[in-house]
Write a protein that holds these residues in place. Structure first.
Motif, PDB file in Angstrom:
ATOM      1  N   VAL A   1      70.105 -57.706  -0.700  1.00  0.00           N
ATOM      2  CA  VAL A   1      69.259 -58.630  -1.462  1.00  0.00           C
ATOM      3  C   VAL A   1      70.054 -59.837  -1.970  1.00  0.00           C
ATOM      4  O   VAL A   1      69.690 -60.989  -1.684  1.00  0.00           O
ATOM      5  N   PRO A   2      71.159 -59.641  -2.726  1.00  0.00           N
ATOM      6  CA  PRO A   2      71.921 -60.824  -3.152  1.00  0.00           C
ATOM      7  C   PRO A   2      72.552 -61.574  -1.977  1.00  0.00           C
ATOM      8  O   PRO A   2      72.716 -62.793  -2.042  1.00  0.00           O
ATOM      9  N   LEU A   3      72.902 -60.841  -0.913  1.00  0.00           N
ATOM     10  CA  LEU A   3      73.455 -61.516   0.262  1.00  0.00           C
ATOM     11  C   LEU A   3      72.421 -62.446   0.880  1.00  0.00           C
ATOM     12  O   LEU A   3      72.740 -63.597   1.242  1.00  0.00           O
ATOM     13  N   PHE A   4      71.192 -61.984   0.993  1.00  0.00           N
ATOM     14  CA  PHE A   4      70.123 -62.838   1.520  1.00  0.00           C
ATOM     15  C   PHE A   4      69.927 -64.067   0.645  1.00  0.00           C
ATOM     16  O   PHE A   4      69.801 -65.198   1.150  1.00  0.00           O
ATOM     17  N   LEU A   5      69.888 -63.867  -0.675  1.00  0.00           N
ATOM     18  CA  LEU A   5      69.672 -64.995  -1.575  1.00  0.00           C
ATOM     19  C   LEU A   5      70.791 -66.026  -1.437  1.00  0.00           C
ATOM     20  O   LEU A   5      70.532 -67.243  -1.457  1.00  0.00           O
ATOM     21  N   TYR A   6      72.034 -65.563  -1.306  1.00  0.00           N
ATOM     22  CA  TYR A   6      73.151 -66.495  -1.140  1.00  0.00           C
ATOM     23  C   TYR A   6      73.028 -67.265   0.172  1.00  0.00           C
ATOM     24  O   TYR A   6      73.170 -68.492   0.201  1.00  0.00           O
ATOM     25  N   LEU A   7      72.764 -66.536   1.259  1.00  0.00           N
ATOM     26  CA  LEU A   7      72.671 -67.182   2.567  1.00  0.00           C
ATOM     27  C   LEU A   7      71.526 -68.189   2.619  1.00  0.00           C
ATOM     28  O   LEU A   7      71.659 -69.272   3.196  1.00  0.00           O
ATOM     29  N   PHE A   8      70.417 -67.846   1.988  1.00  0.00           N
ATOM     30  CA  PHE A   8      69.220 -68.676   2.114  1.00  0.00           C
ATOM     31  C   PHE A   8      69.194 -69.834   1.132  1.00  0.00           C
ATOM     32  O   PHE A   8      68.803 -70.956   1.489  1.00  0.00           O
ATOM     33  N   LEU A   9      69.637 -69.607  -0.102  1.00  0.00           N
ATOM     34  CA  LEU A   9      69.523 -70.624  -1.135  1.00  0.00           C
ATOM     35  C   LEU A   9      70.797 -71.431  -1.356  1.00  0.00           C
ATOM     36  O   LEU A   9      70.729 -72.589  -1.762  1.00  0.00           O
ATOM     37  N   VAL A  10      71.964 -70.826  -1.100  1.00  0.00           N
ATOM     38  CA  VAL A  10      73.231 -71.504  -1.363  1.00  0.00           C
ATOM     39  C   VAL A  10      73.855 -72.030  -0.078  1.00  0.00           C
ATOM     40  O   VAL A  10      74.085 -73.231   0.076  1.00  0.00           O
ATOM     41  N   ALA A  11      74.123 -71.109   0.859  1.00  0.00           N
ATOM     42  CA  ALA A  11      74.775 -71.512   2.110  1.00  0.00           C
ATOM     43  C   ALA A  11      73.828 -72.193   3.081  1.00  0.00           C
ATOM     44  O   ALA A  11      74.259 -72.881   4.002  1.00  0.00           O
ATOM     45  N   ARG A  12      72.524 -71.998   2.881  1.00  0.00           N
ATOM     46  CA  ARG A  12      71.500 -72.532   3.797  1.00  0.00           C
ATOM     47  C   ARG A  12      71.762 -72.088   5.240  1.00  0.00           C
ATOM     48  O   ARG A  12      71.532 -72.836   6.185  1.00  0.00           O
ATOM     49  N   ALA A  13      72.251 -70.856   5.386  1.00  0.00           N
ATOM     50  CA  ALA A  13      72.472 -70.276   6.715  1.00  0.00           C
ATOM     51  C   ALA A  13      71.233 -69.468   7.082  1.00  0.00           C
ATOM     52  O   ALA A  13      71.186 -68.241   6.938  1.00  0.00           O
ATOM     53  N   ASP A  14      70.209 -70.175   7.569  1.00  0.00           N
ATOM     54  CA  ASP A  14      68.911 -69.543   7.771  1.00  0.00           C
ATOM     55  C   ASP A  14      68.936 -68.452   8.832  1.00  0.00           C
ATOM     56  O   ASP A  14      68.261 -67.425   8.698  1.00  0.00           O
ATOM     57  N   VAL A  15      69.692 -68.658   9.906  1.00  0.00           N
ATOM     58  CA  VAL A  15      69.743 -67.650  10.972  1.00  0.00           C
ATOM     59  C   VAL A  15      70.349 -66.351  10.447  1.00  0.00           C
ATOM     60  O   VAL A  15      69.841 -65.249  10.699  1.00  0.00           O
ATOM     61  N   ALA A  16      71.449 -66.481   9.705  1.00  0.00           N
ATOM     62  CA  ALA A  16      72.072 -65.293   9.118  1.00  0.00           C
ATOM     63  C   ALA A  16      71.132 -64.630   8.117  1.00  0.00           C
ATOM     64  O   ALA A  16      71.064 -63.400   8.022  1.00  0.00           O
ATOM     65  N   ALA A  17      70.388 -65.436   7.368  1.00  0.00           N
ATOM     66  CA  ALA A  17      69.427 -64.884   6.417  1.00  0.00           C
ATOM     67  C   ALA A  17      68.324 -64.119   7.133  1.00  0.00           C
ATOM     68  O   ALA A  17      67.858 -63.083   6.650  1.00  0.00           O
ATOM     69  N   VAL A  18      67.883 -64.630   8.290  1.00  0.00           N
ATOM     70  CA  VAL A  18      66.889 -63.919   9.106  1.00  0.00           C
ATOM     71  C   VAL A  18      67.412 -62.538   9.494  1.00  0.00           C
ATOM     72  O   VAL A  18      66.698 -61.533   9.416  1.00  0.00           O
ATOM     73  N   VAL A  19      68.685 -62.491   9.909  1.00  0.00           N
ATOM     74  CA  VAL A  19      69.275 -61.216  10.320  1.00  0.00           C
ATOM     75  C   VAL A  19      69.301 -60.228   9.156  1.00  0.00           C
ATOM     76  O   VAL A  19      68.933 -59.055   9.309  1.00  0.00           O
ATOM     77  N   VAL A  20      69.708 -60.695   7.977  1.00  0.00           N
ATOM     78  CA  VAL A  20      69.774 -59.816   6.812  1.00  0.00           C
ATOM     79  C   VAL A  20      68.383 -59.297   6.454  1.00  0.00           C
ATOM     80  O   VAL A  20      68.199 -58.104   6.177  1.00  0.00           O
TER      81      VAL A  20
END
Length: 210
Positions: free
Chosen positions: A38-57
């Motif tokens: 959950v926090p990993l997704f939030l970081y990837l999506f809102l901070v790093a803007r790594a959408d593909v990685a967020a999709v995977v998570v």
């Protein structure tokens, strides 16, 4: 009259197994891993803007929703902790995704408000039940299906924004799953409220008003 002990709203399907007090089990480790996602997704999506990685998570978190319960039954490692962790992970994934998606305008705020309103309805029902010594009503398969549809819809909706090549198809599939999930979520919520009302009337006794 007797009261039922409180239990998780979305417990694992444990069959005939009695939950134990185990903590370090494979199903529980999987549930802990889902929580960390959950926090990993939030970081990837809102901070790093790594959408593909967020999709995977999101996809991993959603598709492993049933894995911990299945392993718990197969290995006979059903535990009380697991019955708490599994629904907690589901709730956090849904809540975190809604907040993040609304912030990035992946979903409209009206969709988020509709889901959160259902949660507030259930919280009110549970508060009333606890006044009469009851835990949450038994889980219905409609609620489980709604949770599955929502957890499946979110990564598809995110994929629609992250990849232009499949955006149209992903958006159609994702919103189809999301709207069905929302409808079933409210249907299940209504069923829980009806169950709660029946328990309250029974606790008040035969002379209580309908």
């Amino acid at each position: 009259m007797s009261r039922r002990p409180a239990r998780a709203e979305h417990p694992r399907d444990t069959g005939d197994q009695t939950p134990g007090d185990q903590v370090l089990t494979l199903p529980n480790l999987i549930s802990f891993g889902r929580l960390l996602g959950v926090p990993l997704f939030l970081y990837l999506f809102l901070v790093a803007r790594a959408d593909v990685a967020a999709v995977v998570v999101l996809a991993v978190g959603g598709t492993t929703d049933w894995v911990d319960g299945w392993i718990a039954r197969r290995l006979r490692q059903v535990s009380r902790l697991g019955e708490l962790l599994d629904p907690l992970a589901d709730r956090l994934y849904i809540l975190a995704t809604l907040i993040a998606f609304t912030a990035r305008e992946v979903v409209p705020w009206q969709f988020t408000a509709a889901l959160l309103a259902r949660e507030l309805l259930l919280l009110g029902s549970l508060a009333v039940l606890r006044r009469y010594g009851y835990g949450p009503p038994p889980v219905h398969y409609v609620g489980k299906t709604a949770t599955f549809l929502l957890l499946a819809a979110f990564p598809v909706l995110l994929l629609a924004t992250a990849s232009t090549g499949v955006a149209t198809a992903a958006a159609a599939i994702g919103w189809g799953l999301a709207w069905w999930g929302l409808v079933l979520y409210w249907v299940a919520g209504g069923m829980y409220v009806v169950q709660a009302a029946r328990l309250v009337r029974a606790a008040r006794g035969p002379g209580a008003a309908a």
